[in-house]
Enzyme design. Structure first.
Site, PDB file in Angstrom:
ATOM      1  N   ASP A   7      23.503  42.287  23.129  1.00 37.15           N
ATOM      2  CA  ASP A   7      24.639  43.222  23.279  1.00 37.15           C
ATOM      3  C   ASP A   7      24.198  44.638  22.920  1.00 37.15           C
ATOM      4  O   ASP A   7      24.983  45.424  22.371  1.00 37.15           O
ATOM      5  CB  ASP A   7      25.834  42.777  22.435  1.00 37.15           C
ATOM      6  N   HIS A  29      22.316  40.335  28.081  1.00 38.85           N
ATOM      7  CA  HIS A  29      23.455  41.150  27.645  1.00 38.85           C
ATOM      8  C   HIS A  29      22.987  42.457  27.018  1.00 38.85           C
ATOM      9  O   HIS A  29      22.830  42.566  25.803  1.00 38.85           O
ATOM     10  CB  HIS A  29      24.284  40.344  26.635  1.00 38.85           C
ATOM     11  N   HIS A  71      28.927  36.689  23.032  1.00 32.88           N
ATOM     12  CA  HIS A  71      29.021  36.957  21.592  1.00 32.88           C
ATOM     13  C   HIS A  71      30.123  36.206  20.852  1.00 32.88           C
ATOM     14  O   HIS A  71      31.071  36.803  20.347  1.00 32.88           O
ATOM     15  CB  HIS A  71      29.113  38.454  21.299  1.00 32.88           C
TER      16      HIS A  71
HETATM   17  O1  DOR Z   1      30.560  46.700  20.643  1.00 32.21           O
HETATM   18  C1  DOR Z   1      30.565  46.747  21.868  1.00 32.21           C
HETATM   19  N1  DOR Z   1      29.923  47.741  22.530  1.00 32.21           N
HETATM   20  N2  DOR Z   1      31.235  45.819  22.535  1.00 32.21           N
HETATM   21  C2  DOR Z   1      31.425  45.911  23.866  1.00 32.21           C
HETATM   22  O2  DOR Z   1      32.102  45.072  24.401  1.00 32.21           O
HETATM   23  C3  DOR Z   1      30.873  47.037  24.625  1.00 32.21           C
HETATM   24  C4  DOR Z   1      29.745  47.677  23.939  1.00 32.21           C
HETATM   25  C5  DOR Z   1      29.394  49.040  24.511  1.00 32.21           C
HETATM   26  O3  DOR Z   1      29.276  49.139  25.743  1.00 32.21           O
HETATM   27  O4  DOR Z   1      29.213  49.990  23.749  1.00 32.21           O
HETATM   28 ZN    ZN Z   2      28.508  43.815  25.508  1.00 35.00          ZN
HETATM   29 ZN    ZN Z   3      31.393  42.395  24.756  1.00 35.45          ZN
END
Ligand code: DOR
Ligand code: ZN
Ligand code: ZN
Length: 410
Positions: A271, A30, A201
């Site tokens: 993430d 991720h 997450h």
């Molecule tokens: O905090 C986040 N940033 N959540 C997401 O779902 C996308 C990600 C981003 O691409 O910046």
């Molecule tokens: Zn994400």
């Molecule tokens: Zn996300």
């Protein structure tokens, strides 16, 4: 290059690893490298250098790039960029929208895309999937679904309530109830359609409680992100920790740690969402959501090991074995004969304060700067090639390869 007892020739390099730990490289399923399209944030060179410096030898990149990877053409464009520039192995998600289900099946049936990413609630980028499309995704597509689970109707309702407020709590604008409602719906769909769903997450005890009830009954697996394990609404930092789903309160954070230890969380995904300092300094409603993290997962987990919160074995399960199994990366995740030689070598040395100088991500900041963490790995190998040493890239010519679900085991 691979792991095996009978090398094809004499060793080119010998490494003494007595007293150290050799673990399979981290598979971070991720990341948002945002490339193509956002070179001021990150590109495949900067993102993958950061990854390998922190022991991450495989990344799976999310579809919200420009263009988004919703079509074969956009997916191939990203594949070309990654092939030229990625120092880590790479898997590429295909995004779901109302009008691309046929393209999704092509990319999944060919074994090229690593999974289908579904945003149930709008995050960074427009919402492409409504309730009707979500059902069609379960009915008409094939392959692993990775889902950002926040209920759009509840998000919209909450956002309206805070409309006049210039500095609301992000955890109230996107409340835990929105995540729980989406997870509830996913459980129903996964059960009804016998479909594998990896929920991205997980951040709240409410989601965990719903999942506990269906454990072993529905094919749902779970990811947690380091920022939800290490940060809470009490740790501050304003928009720098604004992310979706939000950083939650201490009760949720502790519940997530318990879930990690009790095998209720299956994988750790960073993430990684590299937004610049300037973007993060904008007013609350304008600042983008997301936290860079691909290169700090390893160091944070080593800190947890040192503090007795986690075993090395559990870290390897969360970061390598289980992602390889869920995503079907059949030559990755273990150190075994015939498997790819992706490793991190580290010593259990004292914890050190993370500084900006340790970071290779283009955006150059981390909410974990100042925290005591493990050092980056002493050595990192991608396909048997030494690529990083103590956080520095020592061979910038190494390139990773595309990882595909179901690639035959050697
Ligand atoms: O905090 C986040 N940033 N959540 C997401 O779902 C996308 C990600 C981003 O691409 O910046
Ligand atoms: Zn994400
Ligand atoms: Zn996300």
């Amino acid at each position: 290059m691979y792991v095996g007892a009978r090398p094809a020739g004499p060793a080119r390099r010998k490494t003494a690893a007595i007293g150290k730990f050799l673990v399979p490289g981290i598979i971070d399923t991720h990341v948002h490298f945002r490339s193509p399209g956002h070179p001021h944030k990150e590109d495949w060179a900067s993102g993958s250098r950061a990854a390998v410096s922190g022991g991450v030898t495989t990344v799976c990149d999310m579809p919200n790039t420009s263009p988004p990877t919703l079509t074969r053409a956009a997916w191939e464009e990203k594949r070309s960029l990654a092939a030229v520039a990625s120092r880590a192995n790479y898997g590429l998600w295909v995004g779901a929208a109302s009008d691309n289900l046929h393209e999704i099946n092509e990319l999944m049936d060919s074994g090229d895309a690593c999974g289908i990413k579904v945003f149930m609630g709008a995050s960074t980028g427009p919402l492409l999937v409504d309730d009707a499309t979500l059902l069609r995704i379960f009915l008409e597509t094939r392959g692993l679904l990775g889902v950002h689970a926040e209920d759009e109707a509840l998000l919209v309702g909450a956002r309206e309530r805070f409309a006049g407020n210039l500095t609301p709590e992000h955890n109230e604008v996107r409340p835990p109830a929105a995540a729980a409602a989406a997870v509830k719906r996913l459980i129903e769909l996964s059960r009804a359609h016998e479909r594998s769903v990896h929920i991205c997450h997980i951040s709240t005890s409410a989601e965990l409680a719903l999942l506990e009830d269906v454990r072993g009954v529905v094919p749902v697996t779970t990811e947690a992100s380091p920022h939800h394990l290490w940060l809470s609404t009490e740790t501050g930092q304003g928009n720098f920790t604004k992310c979706n789903p939000p950083i939650r309160d201490e009760v949720d954070r502790r519940a997530l740690w318990t879930a990690v230890r009790r095998h209720r969380i299956d994988t750790i995904g960073s993430d990684h969402a590299p937004h610049t300092r300037e973007e993060k300094q904008l007013p609350y409603w304008d600042a983008p959501s997301g936290i860079p993290g691909v290169e700090t997962t390893f160091s944070l987990l080593v800190a947890a090991i040192r503090q007795g919160r986690l075993s090395i074995e559990r870290m390897v399960q969360l970061c390598a074995e289980t992602p390889a199994r869920i995503f079907g990366f059949s030559r990755k995740g273990w150190i075994k004969p015939g498997y790819d030689a992706d490793f991190a070598l580290f010593a259990e040395s004292d914890l050190v304060k993370l500084t900006n100088a340790d970071l290779l991500t283009r955006v150059g900041w981390s909410p974990f700067v100042g925290q005591k963490v493990g050092a980056k790995p002493e050595q990192v190998y991608v396909s048997g090639q030494l690529v990083a040493q103590r956080g520095r890239i020592v061979d910038d010519a190494v390139r990773g390869t595309l990882v595909r679900p179901g690639d035959a085991r050697a």
